[in-house]
Design a protein around this motif. Structure first.
Motif, PDB file in Angstrom:
ATOM      1  N   GLY A  12       1.105  -1.435   0.510  1.00 17.26           N
ATOM      2  CA  GLY A  12       0.174  -0.563  -0.129  1.00 17.26           C
ATOM      3  C   GLY A  12       0.877   1.451  -0.013  1.00 17.26           C
ATOM      4  N   CYS A  17      -0.930   1.856  -4.732  1.00 13.74           N
ATOM      5  CA  CYS A  17      -3.088   2.537  -4.349  1.00 13.74           C
ATOM      6  C   CYS A  17      -2.341   2.789  -5.700  1.00 13.74           C
ATOM      7  N   TYR A  21      -5.485   2.598  -7.830  1.00 15.48           N
ATOM      8  CA  TYR A  21      -6.456   3.591  -8.931  1.00 15.48           C
ATOM      9  C   TYR A  21      -6.881   3.159 -10.637  1.00 15.48           C
ATOM     10  N   GLU A  35      -2.108  -4.340   2.916  1.00 16.67           N
ATOM     11  CA  GLU A  35      -1.138  -3.623   3.007  1.00 16.67           C
ATOM     12  C   GLU A  35      -0.825  -3.957   4.208  1.00 16.67           C
ATOM     13  N   LEU A  39      -1.387   2.693   4.946  1.00 13.29           N
ATOM     14  CA  LEU A  39      -0.414   2.852   3.622  1.00 13.29           C
ATOM     15  C   LEU A  39       0.586   3.663   4.078  1.00 13.29           C
ATOM     16  N   VAL A 154      -0.882   8.961  -2.111  1.00  8.83           N
ATOM     17  CA  VAL A 154      -1.542   7.565  -1.772  1.00  8.83           C
ATOM     18  C   VAL A 154      -2.817   7.634  -1.485  1.00  8.83           C
ATOM     19  N   TYR A 157      -5.003   8.329  -4.048  1.00  8.28           N
ATOM     20  CA  TYR A 157      -5.220   7.320  -5.268  1.00  8.28           C
ATOM     21  C   TYR A 157      -6.127   6.055  -4.459  1.00  8.28           C
ATOM     22  N   ALA A 158      -5.710   6.285  -2.807  1.00  9.08           N
ATOM     23  CA  ALA A 158      -7.034   4.915  -2.549  1.00  9.08           C
ATOM     24  C   ALA A 158      -7.419   5.437  -2.395  1.00  9.08           C
ATOM     25  N   ILE A 168      -8.986  -1.993  -0.189  1.00  9.25           N
ATOM     26  CA  ILE A 168      -8.028  -1.534   0.318  1.00  9.25           C
ATOM     27  C   ILE A 168      -8.102  -2.271   1.954  1.00  9.25           C
TER      28      ILE A 168
END
Ligand code: FAD
Ligand code: FES
Lengths: 380, 87
Positions: A12, A17, A21, A35, A39, A154, A157-158, A168
């Motif tokens: 992650g 990430c 995405y 992860e 993250l 990050v 994106y997450a 996630i």
């Protein structure tokens, strides 16, 4: 946690990430990311956030330029402020042979459309008024280089990936991977099994451990890299300053801290992330040479992370021979944050379309069986 | 509105909102809100943030994973480390 997915991404950080995405953006949303910690807990959350396009190989220059185009639009695309600044990168030459090399590299960079240039010591001093121009022989400067806050990228994106349907899972560690006749069947985590055929190895410094889980030997080695932050100061420094000769890089963040690091050629490969006094001593003595006025700054924090280093300092991307559906996206050797926007798009293209918009064949893991030409510019 | 982290100007409401958004460890709160990363390096605020987080999660403070203490504990001028021959 889902017990079945089309793709499982291990890691992650910005790579994992970013791949999540980009897969979702291409319509593949039956994806689970795992992860083992939180993250950006790996190299991504520990890195300097530097974004540079001044490289020495055509592929790296192109990749970095494509990524910068994406960083420039990222606030809008991800709906988050990534704290992106384009203050440029000033690469100083302190030895005669560097001057020649730098001029040659600028030529290649300009040919590919990059706005880099070779400048004199006094021109460099105009950009950085505190610079000790007597100790340098010249520099290269590229205004569109810069830096961003990795945790925000990050996060962006997450969040967007999750909104599109990706699952996630933080604090979920991959313990083993089941395969039959060279085909991946499932991923075992500390929170249960996920059936899948496709696994993305975005585990950063731990990628070679993931390789071992399916019996694939990888040449990556983790090396500790230390970094520090000072107190906040009024804005005094626009560009990131680096020297390959000294192995140093530093910049001033939007909130005023100076953040920087220096490589140690004697550092052995290990998973050590302890902070050392030796690092601070080396950093400050080199910093004092470049910017004498900076030796009075107060340090408030120091930390460390791994560079995931390959023998040619280039990443490992794409299919794995023998276990085809293990997709590699690792081995960034210290500059994986800046190229991630494009690399993760290419990985998503590979998985969804079976082909990529920039060729990645030369970066396949199998290259380590033969001879390779590496990237010479390795630092922040 | 109660300011919890003075260095970073972060309120109790913002911390609770972040926990609700899923930042449920001290390390994540630190990166997301920058709490504890100011000049005092969390000496003023982290204890209060631990309490807020523990209460929200219904845990004891000792059950929370502590954030890594990063050296130096007090701001140190850079030149103290360097091999300069002055001072
Ligand atoms: C001090 C320092 C400074 C740097 N400065 C820069 C810079 O200025 N610019 C730049 O571009 N790059 C920089 N880098 C390099 C950059 O940080 C990395 O290349 C990049 O962050 C790699 O991202 P990643 O997502 O591939 O790996 P990581 O961020 O390391 O993510 C890998 C993740 O995988 C997880 N993981 C590992 N094993 C497992 C498992 N078994 N199960 C589940 N999860 C697992 C880890 O916990 C980790 O979070 C720097 C690195 C360091 C250490
Ligand atoms: S009060 Fe939070 S870091 Fe100082």
């Amino acid at each position: 946690m889902k017990s079945k997915a089309e793709v499982v991404i291990i890691g992650g950080g910005i790579t994992g990430c970013g791949v999540a995405y980009n897969l979702a953006k291409k319509g593949l949303t039956d994806v689970v990311l795992v992860e083992k910690n939180y993250l950006a807990s790996g190299a991504t959350g520990r890195c300097g956030g530097g974004i540079r396009q001044q490289f020495t190989t055509e592929w790296n220059i192109k990749l970095a330029m494509e990524s910068v185009k994406k960083f420039e639009k990222m606030n809008e695309e991800l709906g988050i402020d990534i704290e992106y600044e384009q203050g440029g990168y000033l690469i100083i030459a302190v030895e005669e042979n560097e001057v020649k090399e730098f001029k040659k590299n600028v030529k290649l960079q300009n040919k590919l459309g990059l706005d880099s240039k070779f400048i004199s010591p006094s021109e460099a001093k105009e950009i950085v008024p505190y610079l000790n121009e007597e100790d340098i022989l010249g520099a290269t400067f590229c205004q569109s280089d810069g830096h961003a806050y990795p945790f925000r990228v990050v996060e962006g994106y997450a969040k967007r990936a999750e909104e599109m349907g990706v699952e996630i899972n933080r604090f979920t560690e991959v313990k083993s991977i089941k395969k039959e006749n060279g085909e991946i069947k499932s991923v075992m985590t500390n929170r249960g099994e996920i059936k899948t055929n496709i696994v993305v190895n975005a585990a950063g410094g731990y990628s070679r451990e993931i390789g071992k889980m399916v019996g694939v030997k990888m040449p990556n080695k983790p090396f500790r890299h230390e970094i520090l932050a000072t107190e906040r100061y009024k804005h005094i420094l626009d560009p990131m300053i680096i020297s390959f000769k000294y192995g140093i890089y530093f910049s001033q963040q939007r909130h005023g801290e100076i953040v920087g690091g220096i490589g140690d050629p004697d550092e052995p490969s290990s998973y050590n992330t302890k902070s050392s006094l030796k690092f601070v001593e080396r950093f400050t003595s080199v910093l004092g040479k470049i910017l004498p006025a900076f030796k009075n700054l107060n340090i408030v924090r120091q930390w460390a992370g791994f560079y995931d280093v390959t023998p040619d300092a280039q990443p490992i991307l794409g299919y794995t021979e023998g276990v085809d559906t293990l997709i590699q996206a690792n081995g960034y050797s210290g500059h994986g944050f800046m190229v991630a926007p494009k690399v993760t798009e290419l990985i998503a293209e590979l998985i969804v379309d079976g082909k990529t918009s920039l060729p990645i064949d030369e970066l396949n893991l199998k290259r380590f069986e033969g001879e390779t030409v590496g990237e010479a510019y390795v630092v922040g | 509105m109660k300011i919890v982290c003075r260095c970073e100007d972060v309120t109790e409401e913002e911390i609770i909102e972040a926990i609700d958004q899923g930042y449920t460890t001290l390390e994540e709160l630190k990166r997301h809100l920058r709490v504890g990363t100011g000049p005092c390096q969390g000496r003023t605020c982290m204890k209060i943030i631990e309490k807020i987080l523990a209460k929200k999660l219904g845990k004891n403070i000792d059950e929370l994973k502590k954030t890594t203490v990063r050296p130096p504990l007090k701001p140190v001028p850079l030149y103290i480390y360097g091999d300069e021959d002055e001072e």
